[in-house]
Design an enzyme around this catalytic site. Sequence first.
Site, PDB file in Angstrom:
ATOM      1  N   HIS A  30     -27.762  10.148   7.022  1.00 29.66           N
ATOM      2  CA  HIS A  30     -27.467  11.059   8.141  1.00 29.66           C
ATOM      3  C   HIS A  30     -26.083  10.723   8.686  1.00 29.66           C
ATOM      4  O   HIS A  30     -25.907   9.713   9.378  1.00 29.66           O
ATOM      5  CB  HIS A  30     -28.513  10.901   9.247  1.00 29.66           C
ATOM      6  N   HIS A  32     -22.162  12.568  10.280  1.00 30.18           N
ATOM      7  CA  HIS A  32     -21.298  13.709  10.617  1.00 30.18           C
ATOM      8  C   HIS A  32     -19.882  13.360  10.174  1.00 30.18           C
ATOM      9  O   HIS A  32     -19.281  12.427  10.725  1.00 30.18           O
ATOM     10  CB  HIS A  32     -21.325  13.977  12.131  1.00 30.18           C
ATOM     11  N   LYS A 116     -31.184  21.402   7.572  1.00 37.83           N
ATOM     12  CA  LYS A 116     -31.281  20.764   8.885  1.00 37.83           C
ATOM     13  C   LYS A 116     -31.686  21.774   9.942  1.00 37.83           C
ATOM     14  O   LYS A 116     -31.079  22.843  10.056  1.00 37.83           O
ATOM     15  CB  LYS A 116     -29.913  20.159   9.241  1.00 37.83           C
ATOM     16  N   HIS A 153     -33.697  17.660  13.918  1.00 33.88           N
ATOM     17  CA  HIS A 153     -33.262  17.128  15.206  1.00 33.88           C
ATOM     18  C   HIS A 153     -34.476  17.314  16.110  1.00 33.88           C
ATOM     19  O   HIS A 153     -34.758  18.423  16.556  1.00 33.88           O
ATOM     20  CB  HIS A 153     -32.032  17.858  15.755  1.00 33.88           C
ATOM     21  N   HIS A 191     -32.935  10.251  13.351  1.00 27.46           N
ATOM     22  CA  HIS A 191     -32.509   9.396  14.475  1.00 27.46           C
ATOM     23  C   HIS A 191     -33.593   9.218  15.538  1.00 27.46           C
ATOM     24  O   HIS A 191     -33.416   9.605  16.695  1.00 27.46           O
ATOM     25  CB  HIS A 191     -31.212   9.904  15.104  1.00 27.46           C
ATOM     26  N   ASP A 264     -26.173   8.436  11.792  1.00 26.51           N
ATOM     27  CA  ASP A 264     -25.815   9.471  12.764  1.00 26.51           C
ATOM     28  C   ASP A 264     -24.426   9.207  13.342  1.00 26.51           C
ATOM     29  O   ASP A 264     -24.163   9.525  14.503  1.00 26.51           O
ATOM     30  CB  ASP A 264     -26.851   9.602  13.888  1.00 26.51           C
TER      31      ASP A 264
HETATM   32  O1  DOR Z   1     -25.164  12.386  19.479  1.00 25.69           O
HETATM   33  C1  DOR Z   1     -25.166  13.285  18.651  1.00 25.69           C
HETATM   34  N1  DOR Z   1     -24.015  13.750  18.109  1.00 25.69           N
HETATM   35  N2  DOR Z   1     -26.327  13.816  18.304  1.00 25.69           N
HETATM   36  C2  DOR Z   1     -26.398  14.908  17.527  1.00 25.69           C
HETATM   37  O2  DOR Z   1     -27.485  15.362  17.283  1.00 25.69           O
HETATM   38  C3  DOR Z   1     -25.166  15.552  17.030  1.00 25.69           C
HETATM   39  C4  DOR Z   1     -24.042  14.631  17.004  1.00 25.69           C
HETATM   40  C5  DOR Z   1     -22.705  15.349  16.846  1.00 25.69           C
HETATM   41  O3  DOR Z   1     -22.576  16.135  15.924  1.00 25.69           O
HETATM   42  O4  DOR Z   1     -21.789  15.079  17.638  1.00 25.69           O
HETATM   43 ZN    ZN Z   2     -26.706  13.769  13.756  1.00 21.53          ZN
END
Ligand code: DOR
Ligand code: ZN
Length: 365
Positions: A30, A32, A116, A153, A191, A264
Amino acid sequence: MQPEAPSEAAKPPTTSAVNRLVIRRPDDWHVHLRDGPMLAAVVNFTARQFARAIVMPNLAPPVTTVAAAEAYRSRIVAALAPGLSFTPLITCYLTDGINVGEVERGFASGVFTAAKLYPAHATTNSQHGVTDVRNIYPVLEAMQRIGMPLLLHGEVTDKHVDIFDREAVFIERTLSKLIRDFPALKIVLEHITTEEAATFVAQGPATLAATITPHHLDFNRNAMFEGGIRPHFYCLPVAKREHHRLALRRAATSGLPKFFLGTDSAPHAVGSKEAACGCAGIFCAPHALESYAKVFEEEGALDRFEAFASEHGPRFYGLSVNSERVVLERVAQSVPARIGAGGEEIVPFHAGASLIWRFAGVVDA
Ligand code: DOR
Ligand code: ZN
């Protein structure tokens, strides 16, 4: 895993004697990675440690088509530093109107590894997310049939539900129904932050698993308010009480194959965090493995670190484990206060702190 003691190697190593960890190369289930200059600035932190990563699709606009996913995958690969071997696994962002055929085609062709579900308005770039799970029942039926994992999520967005209860309420109201209605659908509750989630997943069917971040293992909700408001400890789902953190530590180190690594890592430029309405997300990619290793060591569970980091995830996804190994050494390192990112700066997790483990690189099996 082969813990190595500096001397007296014949004796079983005690935790304090382990100075070097060699584990099968892990994957991040997981992450980004963003896009544009931010992508170029962050991707190699993930790619140097992990062989593969499940890349979240909450871009603007979100990744909802096979063509968008292929183009995004190419941009990620183009941003990799020479010599790094890293495979991005792209996910599909589910919307109320998502095209079922597109999702199936993407999975069949290996472009989408999973899909997702962001409840609409739950978090960053989730405004195109799902307003009611019943709207996506046709796509969930198709995913169940073809063996495509659903990544959740897991928070309700009902403003009447206290923010610290939104994960537990999601489990009651939504996840339990999804499991009932789609008994063969593979589901990852992403998460997790609560004792309720850890228990629900542990006791749930084999089709249900969860990822756990390094930061939810490291601090509880007090960290956000220590001496003032501390935006770099804010993420979603938000950190909970101490007993929840301890339950997550027990789950991660339990050896149960339902729990695996997912950072995450969610970078935001410092100005977007330190703001009147700051963004949610913690950039934990730069020292992700060091961060998890610290937790496993503190729990006296270094012998279970490799399974959590490198075996449970691929097994759940039906993928092979990696053949390379990574090395961590007990060498103190200090984490920089900020990291440059395409003309911006990001504050990493553990900024300004000292870590006991240091990632030393990838070695062939
Ligand atoms: O803290 C987070 N940031 N939780 C999420 O679900 C998305 C992520 C983000 O993309 O910034
Ligand atoms: Zn995430």
